[in-house]
Design an enzyme around this catalytic site. Structure first.
Site, mmCIF file in Angstrom:
data_model
loop_
_atom_site.group_PDB
_atom_site.id
_atom_site.type_symbol
_atom_site.label_atom_id
_atom_site.label_comp_id
_atom_site.label_asym_id
_atom_site.label_seq_id
_atom_site.Cartn_x
_atom_site.Cartn_y
_atom_site.Cartn_z
ATOM 1 N N CYS A 42 0.690 -1.194 0.055
ATOM 2 C CA CYS A 42 0.025 -0.097 -0.022
ATOM 3 C C CYS A 42 0.648 1.395 -0.097
ATOM 4 O O CYS A 42 0.469 2.435 -0.525
ATOM 5 C CB CYS A 42 -0.872 0.219 1.130
ATOM 6 N N HIS B 49 -4.714 6.694 5.421
ATOM 7 C CA HIS B 49 -4.915 5.515 4.875
ATOM 8 C C HIS B 49 -6.095 4.782 5.090
ATOM 9 O O HIS B 49 -6.733 4.556 4.080
ATOM 10 C CB HIS B 49 -3.575 4.738 5.457
ATOM 11 N N HIS C 178 -9.837 0.465 -2.252
ATOM 12 C CA HIS C 178 -8.454 0.853 -1.784
ATOM 13 C C HIS C 178 -7.523 0.288 -3.163
ATOM 14 O O HIS C 178 -7.862 -0.765 -3.586
ATOM 15 C CB HIS C 178 -8.044 -0.182 -0.921
#
Length: 887
Positions: free
Chosen positions: A311, A451, A487
């Site tokens: 990520c 995030h 995401h």
């Protein structure tokens, strides 16, 4: 490190020199052979022992000296040396030095015979020789101290589930539009999760060669498209590209998953035969090939590689790219991330580790960061790329600077593959280091794009870490765009960086105009009067109204314009309509001529003769809805009615009727002069005018606040619009935006150059058009079509001029008789190199080709704000709650 720099610098210089002097690989034999010649034979071996003994004592003296001043500087030392990335032989050769320096005599090199023999050679020559005279040799080659180079963002490109243009993407985020839908790329009925932030409409036309586009994995197609869009957004035209030093231009765009689809397809083909495999399956599956292909396309020969850190991929790429510029290794870098893992193996893999939300029945609410009922993240796909540039380099070419990169930090939880550290140590350490490295105090941070993936453990730990880092900061705002796009894996950091930069830009524009960003918490009711029957004034009111309704207020529109002008952009029960026209505007004799006498006469009939009854009706209505503020664009009697009802009023406009009608009086006769006086008197009851660009004199108003252009936002990108129309990107497209076209006038095929197409707004249903003209629906959303066109042809007016300038579309305009604001709009077009004037006779006779060919060679250069509607809405809100906005 900073505190001990004066101590560690000499030692680090010495170690750096030693590190770089050790030869590697095949080159090591040269030095060893010279040692054999020097100490060959029996006498030589004896001489060698004596020589080594002397050197050993000298080396020990050097070590003792270094140890006495530096034994507390281990961290600074190792950090400095790590940057040189020495070869393995250096570490073996340096074991003895490290042992004496840090107080241990038990460190030994590996017992491998080859290493042992090689260590002797190094100790007897290489390391010792460098240590003998360190400072003198290095000092002569030391680079002069220079001011640290600054890095700025000059371009942005995105490919996301919410649009493939930064403005479209950001505006959809502001509207709360969700890009999470049911997966359509493959049959996922077998999976509990059947939703994702999937890109439904995407075209590589004009960005990637058709042949490559058929072979490449989607992650590469997204990367190439977003990268080139960032260049276009940054003003890197062909001419600018030719002037760049390509050896100092690099690409650092990473991917967490790489070409999963290409590789998976290759495995399936291998089940039949290796001959069925895509010959590009291996290179196109690797994460670095996207950056490589983009660099090859551009001819950029600077730093080029990719980083894959799950990520955090995009953040690592952006920071490393910035560091290349800071270290003077590059002037321009494309950086970011790209991923396209919404395929069966990608979905199944994340399902197997129980990471995904299973709320498939309610896709738009499945990704819900920090919500108590969150049950996992939603997969997304796309690409985000930033064009980073050294500040002075950007200034020299006149680039538009969006933001500055101040710094960042790398850390590791060192705890678990997916779970965050229980006390958030990694996050806290990273944030604190980033603040320190960038020189920003925690009190100055007012926005964080977190995030926050919507996982039960991750969201909570991140929140606790941010709370510990920033405490009770009253101005800090935190959100997660993953709630709307899912995401995006390795792309997440870059796409969220674009959102953060867009947010910061809007704040800067608001601050510039002295407007607070936060809306009043009180619910307000506005009465918004729009002049005339047409679209022009109504379309610019749309953007102001949209922001007022977004803030939770009620807006009553008093207008003669069709409802769809507003409802195509705003669907809300807070938007209400009242079909009343209190002034006629300008009465048209024909499509291009105003009738001055008819205009004054009509105004007298509507607002002068029945004045008392009109005012009584309006006062009663304003009281009945309990209006907090009256907004006028630009209806004079509305200002007077507001004053009689005890309500404040403001105007939003680029002209006023007292100025426009003044010329009409010279034509119609002085007996209409009283009309001007009454209009001026009505305007004087307004608090102030929110003045739009391209304004003409407005003498009746007491105060003025200037705002940027008010233009309607884009819903779709150029590529999406052209795909919907079936028009390839290489086909020239002109939009004919001309209301009230002359009766009986026919458009002909020969009006356009060969290969061109024309979009026609406002054509009647029974009107026949030639094959190269496309009829548009009456309620079509024209901003998207204007932005997708190569030029626009139409009557000059605020709406057409402002949207042509905002979307940088050349405008071929026709003048209108007795249209008194026209000189001011024309001057604005000329200043920003965005207009070509067409003679009326040429428009009617079909002599279009010379004007079209001239227009497409223009390069409109308007770089000002286009958020005037938002700023006007903030000013209106503040005025309604009693603030004094005029300084």
């Amino acid at each position: 490190m900073a505190a001990a720099s004066s101590v560690t610098s000499p030692l680090c210089t010495w170690l750096g020199a030693a590190c770089m002097s050790v030869t590697c690989g095949g080159d090591q034999s040269t030095y060893m052979h010279s040692n054999k010649r020097l100490f060959g034979g029996k006498w030589g071996r004896r001489k060698k022992r004596v020589f080594l003994s002397k050197c050993s004592s000298e080396l020990q003296r050097q070590r003792d000296l270094i140890s006495s001043v530096c034994e507390s500087s281990f961290q600074g030392l190792t950090t400095s040396c790590r940057a040189f990335e020495p070869c393995n032989q250096y570490y073996y050769a340096s074991n003895a030095s490290f042992s004496s320096l840090f107080g241990s005599s038990n460190v030994r090199a590996p017992s491998n015979r080859r290493h042992t023999r090689f260590n002797r050679a190094v100790h007897s020559g290489e390391a010792m020789a460098v240590a003998a005279q360190p400072s003198k040799e290095v000092a002569t080659k030391k680079k002069p101290v220079t001011k640290q180079r600054r890095v700025v963002v000059t371009g942005m490109g995105v490919v996301t589930p919410l649009g493939h243009d930064p403005d479209v993407f950001y505006n959809n985020l502001l509207e709360g539009v969700s890009g999470v839908r049911e997966i359509e790329a493959f049959d996922c009925a077998q999976f509990p999760t059947r939703i994702a932030g999937e890109i439904k409409s995407f075209s590589t036309d004009g960005w990637v060669a058709p042949k490559l586009s058929k072979r490449m994995d989607k992650f590469m197609l997204y990367l190439l498209t977003a990268g080139k869009k960032a260049l276009a957004d940054g003003g890197i035209t062909e001419d600018v590209m030719n002037e760049l030093d390509k050896a100092r231009c690099g690409v650092l765009i990473g991917s967490a998953m790489g070409g999963m689809k290409v590789f998976n397809d290759a495995i399936e083909a291998l089940r039949i035969s290796y001959k069925k495999m895509n010959p590009f399956c291996v290179p196109f599956a690797t994460t670095n090939m996207g950056s490589a292909m983009l660099a090859m396309d551009l001819g950029w020969m600077g730093p080029n590689y990719s980083i894959s850190t799950a990520c955090a991929t995009s953040n690592f790429c952006i920071m490393n790219a910035a560091n290349h510029i800071i270290r003077d290794e590059a002037d321009v870098m494309l950086s970011g991330g790209s991923d396209a893992a919404i395929i069966p193996i990608g979905l199944g893999g994340f399902m197997a580790c129980r990471a995904l939300s299973q709320r498939s029945s309610d896709p738009t609410k499945a990704s819900r960061p920090w919500d108590s009922n969150r049950d996992g993240f939603v997969m997304g796909e796309g690409a985000g790329v930033l064009l980073l540039e050294e500040l002075e380099h950007a200034k020299r070419r006149g680039a538009n600077i969006y933001a500055e990169f101040l710094g960042g930090s790398f850390t590791c939880d060192a705890y678990h593959m997916t779970e965050p550290h229980p006390d958030g140590a990694g996050v806290i350490h990273c944030v604190e280091k980033a603040l320190a490295q960038s020189g920003v105090s925690r009190e100055d941070v007012n926005y964080i794009n977190a995030h926050a993936t919507s996982t039960p453990a991750g969201d909570l730990k991140e929140y606790q870490a941010l709370l510990q880092c920033f405490g009770q900061n009253p101005v800090l705002r935190v959100n997660s765009t993953k709630s709307m796009i899912g995401h995006l894996l390795g792309t997440a950091g870059a796409v969220e960086a674009v959102a953060a930069i867009q947010f910061r830009m809007q704040m800067d524009q608001s601050i510039t105009h002295g407007v607070e960003v936060i809306a009043p918490k009180r619910h307000l009711i506005f009465a918004y009067y729009v002049t005339g029957h047409g679209f022009g004034h109504a379309t610019r009111a749309v953007e102001v109204v949209r922001h007022l309704i977004r803030a939770g207020h009620d807006v009553h529109m008093v207008t003669g314009a069709p409802d769809f002008v507003f409802t195509s952009e705003i669907q809300s029960p807070r938007l209400l309509f009242r079909k009343v026209v209190l002034d006629c505007g300008a009465v048209q004799a024909d499509a291009l001529t105003v009738d001055p006498v008819a205009s004054l006469e009509k105004y007298s009939q509507m607002s002068v003769l029945p004045r008392a009854s009109v005012l009584a009706t309006e006062v009663q209505w304003l009281s009945s809805i309990k209006a907090d503020l009256v907004i006028s664009d630009v209806v004079p009697i509305a200002c007077r009615a507001a004053a009689d009802a005890g309500i404040r009023s403001v105007c939003v406009t680029n002209f006023s009727w007292d100025f426009i009608y003044a010329e009409y009086v010279t034509v119609a006769g002085s007996h209409y002069r009283s009309v001007l006086q009454q209009i001026a008197e009505d305007y004087s009851h307004s608090e102030f005018v929110i003045r739009l660009p391209g304004y003409c004199p407005m003498p009746a108003f007491r105060g003025v606040i200037d705002v940027p252009l008010v233009v309607r936002r884009l819903h779709k990108s150029r590529e999406e619009v052209r795909k919907d129309l079936g028009v390839p990107d290489d086909v020239k497209l002109v939009i004919f935006n001309f209301g009230g076209q002359p009766a009986g006038w026919k458009l002909k095929e020969e009006y356009l150059p060969a290969g061109w197409l024309c979009l026609v707004c406002g054509a009647s249903d029974n009107r026949e058009l030639p094959p190269n003209f496309i009829k548009l629906a009456k309620d079509v959303y024209t901003p998207d079509l204007i932005a997708a066109s190569d030029c626009m042809l139409g009557k000059i007016g605020y709406g057409t001029v402002s949207e042509a300038m905002a979307y940088k579309v050349p405008f071929i305009f026709i003048r209108r008789d007795y249209f008194n604001e026209e000189p001011y709009l024309r001057e604005m077009l000329e200043y920003y190199q965005g207009g070509v004037e067409m003679a009326r006779r040429d428009m009617l006779s079909g002599c279009w080709i010379p004007y079209l060919e001239r227009a497409v060679n223009l390069k409109p250069c308007y770089e000002g704000g286009t958020n005037g509607g938002e700023l006007a809405a903030h000013i209106i809100q503040d005025t309604a709650v009693g603030k004094n906005c005029v300084r």
